[in-house]
Design a protein around this motif. Structure first.
Motif, PDB file in Angstrom:
ATOM      1  N   VAL A  81       0.836  -1.204   0.000  1.00 24.87           N
ATOM      2  CA  VAL A  81       0.000   0.000   0.000  1.00 24.87           C
ATOM      3  C   VAL A  81       0.870   1.254   0.000  1.00 24.87           C
ATOM      4  N   GLY A  82       1.991   1.197   0.731  1.00 25.75           N
ATOM      5  CA  GLY A  82       2.910   2.334   0.764  1.00 25.75           C
ATOM      6  C   GLY A  82       3.526   2.624  -0.588  1.00 25.75           C
ATOM      7  N   LEU A  83       3.884   1.578  -1.309  1.00 19.57           N
ATOM      8  CA  LEU A  83       4.432   1.758  -2.658  1.00 19.57           C
ATOM      9  C   LEU A  83       3.405   2.433  -3.565  1.00 19.57           C
ATOM     10  N   ASN A  84       2.158   1.982  -3.456  1.00 12.05           N
ATOM     11  CA  ASN A  84       1.089   2.577  -4.258  1.00 12.05           C
ATOM     12  C   ASN A  84       0.881   4.043  -3.887  1.00 12.05           C
ATOM     13  N   TYR A  85       0.863   4.325  -2.601  1.00  8.22           N
ATOM     14  CA  TYR A  85       0.624   5.688  -2.113  1.00  8.22           C
ATOM     15  C   TYR A  85       1.709   6.656  -2.601  1.00  8.22           C
ATOM     16  N   MET A  86       2.955   6.159  -2.622  1.00 10.74           N
ATOM     17  CA  MET A  86       4.081   7.004  -3.013  1.00 10.74           C
ATOM     18  C   MET A  86       4.353   6.957  -4.514  1.00 10.74           C
ATOM     19  N   GLY A  87       3.572   6.163  -5.239  1.00  7.97           N
ATOM     20  CA  GLY A  87       3.754   6.086  -6.676  1.00  7.97           C
ATOM     21  C   GLY A  87       5.014   5.376  -7.110  1.00  7.97           C
ATOM     22  N   LEU A  88       5.477   4.433  -6.294  1.00  7.05           N
ATOM     23  CA  LEU A  88       6.698   3.694  -6.597  1.00  7.05           C
ATOM     24  C   LEU A  88       6.362   2.338  -7.213  1.00  7.05           C
ATOM     25  N   LYS A  89       7.177   1.903  -8.161  1.00 11.02           N
ATOM     26  CA  LYS A  89       6.939   0.634  -8.840  1.00 11.02           C
ATOM     27  C   LYS A  89       7.743  -0.515  -8.228  1.00 11.02           C
ATOM     28  N   GLN A  90       8.837  -0.187  -7.582  1.00 12.68           N
ATOM     29  CA  GLN A  90       9.696  -1.217  -7.016  1.00 12.68           C
ATOM     30  C   GLN A  90       9.920  -1.005  -5.527  1.00 12.68           C
ATOM     31  N   ARG A  91      10.007  -2.097  -4.797  1.00 14.78           N
ATOM     32  CA  ARG A  91      10.319  -2.061  -3.372  1.00 14.78           C
ATOM     33  C   ARG A  91      11.762  -1.583  -3.199  1.00 14.78           C
ATOM     34  N   PRO A  92      12.009  -0.573  -2.362  1.00 19.09           N
ATOM     35  CA  PRO A  92      13.389  -0.103  -2.175  1.00 19.09           C
ATOM     36  C   PRO A  92      14.258  -1.180  -1.532  1.00 19.09           C
ATOM     37  N   LYS A  93      15.547  -1.137  -1.807  1.00 22.05           N
ATOM     38  CA  LYS A  93      16.460  -2.150  -1.286  1.00 22.05           C
ATOM     39  C   LYS A  93      16.969  -1.818   0.111  1.00 22.05           C
ATOM     40  N   ALA A  94      17.143  -0.548   0.405  1.00 28.81           N
ATOM     41  CA  ALA A  94      17.680  -0.142   1.708  1.00 28.81           C
ATOM     42  C   ALA A  94      16.639  -0.351   2.803  1.00 28.81           C
ATOM     43  N   ILE A  95      17.064  -0.919   3.944  1.00 25.48           N
ATOM     44  CA  ILE A  95      16.157  -1.204   5.049  1.00 25.48           C
ATOM     45  C   ILE A  95      15.454   0.051   5.564  1.00 25.48           C
ATOM     46  N   PRO A  96      16.166   1.161   5.813  1.00 21.95           N
ATOM     47  CA  PRO A  96      15.465   2.365   6.294  1.00 21.95           C
ATOM     48  C   PRO A  96      14.378   2.835   5.333  1.00 21.95           C
ATOM     49  N   GLU A  97      14.629   2.713   4.025  1.00 21.76           N
ATOM     50  CA  GLU A  97      13.626   3.131   3.049  1.00 21.76           C
ATOM     51  C   GLU A  97      12.425   2.185   3.065  1.00 21.76           C
ATOM     52  N   GLN A  98      12.677   0.886   3.241  1.00 20.87           N
ATOM     53  CA  GLN A  98      11.578  -0.065   3.360  1.00 20.87           C
ATOM     54  C   GLN A  98      10.735   0.237   4.596  1.00 20.87           C
ATOM     55  N   GLN A  99      11.407   0.569   5.703  1.00 20.14           N
ATOM     56  CA  GLN A  99      10.691   0.871   6.939  1.00 20.14           C
ATOM     57  C   GLN A  99       9.876   2.157   6.804  1.00 20.14           C
ATOM     58  N   ALA A 100      10.401   3.115   6.066  1.00 26.34           N
ATOM     59  CA  ALA A 100       9.661   4.354   5.830  1.00 26.34           C
ATOM     60  C   ALA A 100       8.416   4.081   4.990  1.00 26.34           C
ATOM     61  N   ILE A 101       8.567   3.267   3.953  1.00 25.84           N
ATOM     62  CA  ILE A 101       7.423   2.908   3.117  1.00 25.84           C
ATOM     63  C   ILE A 101       6.381   2.151   3.944  1.00 25.84           C
ATOM     64  N   ALA A 102       6.842   1.279   4.838  1.00 25.59           N
ATOM     65  CA  ALA A 102       5.923   0.528   5.702  1.00 25.59           C
ATOM     66  C   ALA A 102       5.145   1.471   6.617  1.00 25.59           C
ATOM     67  N   ALA A 103       5.815   2.486   7.157  1.00 24.12           N
ATOM     68  CA  ALA A 103       5.150   3.448   8.033  1.00 24.12           C
ATOM     69  C   ALA A 103       4.063   4.214   7.274  1.00 24.12           C
ATOM     70  N   ILE A 104       4.390   4.618   6.054  1.00 24.17           N
ATOM     71  CA  ILE A 104       3.426   5.336   5.230  1.00 24.17           C
ATOM     72  C   ILE A 104       2.256   4.430   4.869  1.00 24.17           C
ATOM     73  N   GLY A 105       2.587   3.219   4.454  1.00 25.49           N
ATOM     74  CA  GLY A 105       1.550   2.290   4.013  1.00 25.49           C
ATOM     75  C   GLY A 105       0.654   1.818   5.139  1.00 25.49           C
ATOM     76  N   GLN A 106       1.230   1.610   6.332  1.00 24.74           N
ATOM     77  CA  GLN A 106       0.431   1.125   7.454  1.00 24.74           C
ATOM     78  C   GLN A 106      -0.640   2.126   7.845  1.00 24.74           C
ATOM     79  N   SER A 107      -0.293   3.399   7.877  1.00 20.67           N
ATOM     80  CA  SER A 107      -1.285   4.419   8.242  1.00 20.67           C
ATOM     81  C   SER A 107      -2.391   4.501   7.194  1.00 20.67           C
ATOM     82  N   GLU A 108      -2.012   4.366   5.918  1.00 18.89           N
ATOM     83  CA  GLU A 108      -3.008   4.388   4.851  1.00 18.89           C
ATOM     84  C   GLU A 108      -3.898   3.144   4.910  1.00 18.89           C
ATOM     85  N   LEU A 109      -3.275   1.993   5.152  1.00 18.69           N
ATOM     86  CA  LEU A 109      -4.024   0.740   5.197  1.00 18.69           C
ATOM     87  C   LEU A 109      -5.032   0.730   6.340  1.00 18.69           C
ATOM     88  N   ILE A 110      -4.628   1.170   7.519  1.00 20.16           N
ATOM     89  CA  ILE A 110      -5.541   1.142   8.662  1.00 20.16           C
ATOM     90  C   ILE A 110      -6.675   2.144   8.459  1.00 20.16           C
TER      91      ILE A 110
END
Length: 265
Positions: free
Chosen positions: A60-89
């Protein structure tokens, strides 16, 4: 003639994978989320305790941010998860409200179940939410979960998380919705003669030898992780059903005892 299953299903954990919530092109499957909210609300209104373990934060975070690929860096993945979790809930809250069902968010890390005090606290939280007719929606706390040498906090995937939650809260049944109809004796994508196994009483090395494959680019789970979850449920005298989550209304069939998917235990 189909033989109906006898299931214990007073307290049920439902695990829904990213493939159910997010289309392959990355857009959100609002129809599936709405159907999931309807089914779970109906179950609660009929007196069942239901906990939803929901993947999908990164998708959901990837969709919200308009990204096509999951980022490789852990901090970036965690940031996307934070964005996506709030949108999902937010989406869940909106959809469940249509059916007059309250929800509560529970974000977990593995160490919560390791330390006795936090373990007791989280179990008390689940009990209090269910007693107040609230559906707990659970996910791993991807924004903080890490694997370090002396402090492992990641579950690794939500298949394992759902089984840990189910066994700790004394659930009778774990319903795991995925993008496959159940467990086969061969890979159905490669073998046209692959047969769906309706019932597996125990998970052993032979069962693991049949498993293979991996998840989508949005998810992390594969068949092996589902077998590990089933093994955990069986050891706790519970049951697990693996079924296709394309249409979450299949849960009604499962609860009714219809022989859909694969029953473990």
């Amino acid at each position: 003639m189909r033989v109906m299953r006898k299931l214990k299903a007073k307290r049920v954990v439902i695990k829904v994978g990213t493939s159910t919530l997010v289309y392959p092109d990355g857009s959100i499957n609002l129809r599936a989320i709405d159907q999931l909210a309807f089914v779970i609300s109906a179950m609660r209104h009929r007196g069942r305790d239901v906990v939803l373990v929901s993947s999908g934060a990164i998708g959901v975070g990837l969709n919200y941010m308009g990204l096509k690929q999951r980022p490789k860096a852990i901090p970036e993945q965690q940031a996307i998860a934070a964005i996506g979790q709030s949108e999902l809930i937010s989406i869940y809250k909106e959809r469940f409200a249509i059916y007059e069902q309250k929800i509560g968010q529970v974000l977990l890390t593995r160490d919560i179940f390791v330390y006795p005090k936090s373990h007791r606290n989280v179990l008390n939280t689940f009990d209090a939410l269910l007693a107040q007719n609230v559906v707990p929606i659970v996910n791993e706390n991807d924004t903080t979960a890490v694997d370090e040498l002396d402090h492992e906090t990641k579950f690794g995937d939500n298949d394992q998380l759902s089984a840990v939650v189910a066994t700790n809260i004394g659930a009778d049944l774990l319903i795991m919705l995925s993008d496959i109809d159940g467990f086969y004796d061969a890979n159905p994508n490669e073998d046209a003669k692959a047969q769906l196994l309706a019932h597996i009483e125990k998970v052993d090395q032979q069962t693991y030898d049949l498993a293979g494959g991996s998840g989508s680019r949005f998810g992390t789970g594969g068949m092996v992780t589902k077998l590990k979850a089933a093994e955990r449920m069986i050891k706790a005298d519970g049951q697990m059903i693996l079924a296709n989550g394309e249409d979450p209304s299949i849960i009604f069939q499962i609860i009714a005892g219809e022989p859909v998917g694969t029953l473990f235990g």
